[in-house]
Design a protein around this motif. Structure first.
Motif: not given
Length: 374
Positions: A118-122, A145-149, A192-200
């Protein structure tokens, strides 16, 4: 007309709702393996059409969104037609109905996805009880983790689901951003432990919901769109230390969109993450100008008080409405409720434990009904 605040009409979008009782969205699992809404689902909603507004059970926007056995979907023509048979009947019964749009995210399992994770933020596993899958009970898995696509595709899936909901005759849609499902997973700083524009930052964690809202608002007028939030919730392993700041910001941003309602699970009946004081419905009243719906553990008295105090406009009821299909009638006329403490048949199966509960009118006979109506 009753003097109770619950039974006063209220304006929502271009509709005048007959009372302020909302059927809460509850995951029920009656659509079968094909995920197509059926007659007993129509029976269930028509039986509960005494409410001013019906919010459907959580409905998957795509195959990727699945995470519950036999729950309904909205991504095929057959599903649209199935839901249309439900909305037509609810409208004849003089109620309004919105479709709750759902993506389970990590609250799912590869058994639902032909072996794909399954997909998630992280890549943060849901810590909790096992999940029921089509192949039995299993442990939760570390999600992909979900890619931008992936994100772009999922936003488009929400948009298509809104298009399909309109075709099915729904009066509006509710975006499910609560209870630890995908959107909530992006909002929560632990999942959500992303370090791109969808996290932090809060602004970044809100971005996914913002994009979903922009997409569905191309299909439905803002007044006919709602969002569900669970700021106090621990369900599906939610809760982070910055929850108050996060949900304050989320409510403020949704207010700017002028959406029709905000559905807040302010009650603690599903548990509390205990990372501070619970957020109250009154806090959201100060942040949101549209219709505000409270939910989770309310009874008649607490609902009336919340509306009378001005903290909310409507109250959603869940479990008591399962075993009391005529709950508005029972509340208005002070009729004793059937017990609702046995969930063994609630979440899957057929009509039993779903659409087979008696209404008071059927039990009482004409003479008693007339006496209560005097």
């Amino acid at each position: 007309m009753s003097n109770s605040p619950l039974f006063q009409p209220v304006k929502w979008a271009d509709f005048t709702l007959k009372n302020r009782m909302v059927l809460a969205p509850m995951t029920r699992g009656r659509a079968g393996p094909d995920r197509v809404p059926n007659k007993i689902m129509g029976d269930y909603y028509v039986q509960r059409a005494g409410g001013g507004l019906i919010i459907t059970e959580a409905t998957s926007i795509s195959e990727e969104a699945l995470g519950w056995v036999d729950s309904p979907g909205i991504w095929t023509e057959e599903m649209v037609e199935g839901w249309k048979s439900v909305t037509d009947r609810v409208h004849v019964a003089d109620s309004r109905i919105v479709l709750q749009l759902w993506h389970c995210g990590r609250a799912s399992h590869s058994d639902f996805h032909n072996g794909d994770l399954p997909l998630s933020a992280s890549a943060v596993k849901l810590e909790g009880d096992q999940i029921h899958t089509p192949k039995g009970k299993k442990e939760y898995e570390v999600p992909q983790p979900m890619t931008h696509e992936d994100i772009r595709r999922t936003v488009e899936d929400f948009k298509q689901a809104a298009i399909n909901a309109k075709a099915a005759g729904f009066d509006g849609i509710e975006v499910h951003a609560a209870n630890g499902y995908l959107i909530n997973q992006f909002l929560d700083a632990r999942s959500n432990q992303r370090d791109d524009e969808y996290g932090g930052s809060i602004e970044n964690r809100f971005r996914f919901l913002a994009e979903v809202m922009n997409a569905v608002l191309e299909i439905f007028p803002a007044a006919q769109v709602g969002v569900r939030l669970s700021p106090n919730g621990v369900f599906n392993d939610m809760g982070h230390d910055g929850y108050r700041e996060t949900f304050t910001y989320v409510a403020q941003q949704l207010n700017k969109l002028k959406i029709g309602y905000l559905h807040v699970m302010d009650g603690l009946a599903f548990g509390f993450h205990e990372r501070g004081e619970p957020m109250s419905l009154g806090e959201f009243r100060a942040l949101f100008d549209g219709l505000l719906i409270g939910n989770c553990g309310y009874d008649k008295e607490t609902a009336e008080k919340r509306i009378a105090d001005g903290d909310g406009d409507m109250i959603a009821f869940g479990r008591p409405w399962i075993t009391n299909p005529d709950l508005p009638y029972r509340y208005e006329h002070d009729v004793e409720l059937h017990a609702y403490d046995d969930p063994s048949q609630w979440y899957g199966g057929g009509a039993e434990g779903y659409s087979d509960y008696d209404a008071f009118r059927e039990e009482s006979g004409k003479e008693e009904l007339e006496k209560l109506s005097e």
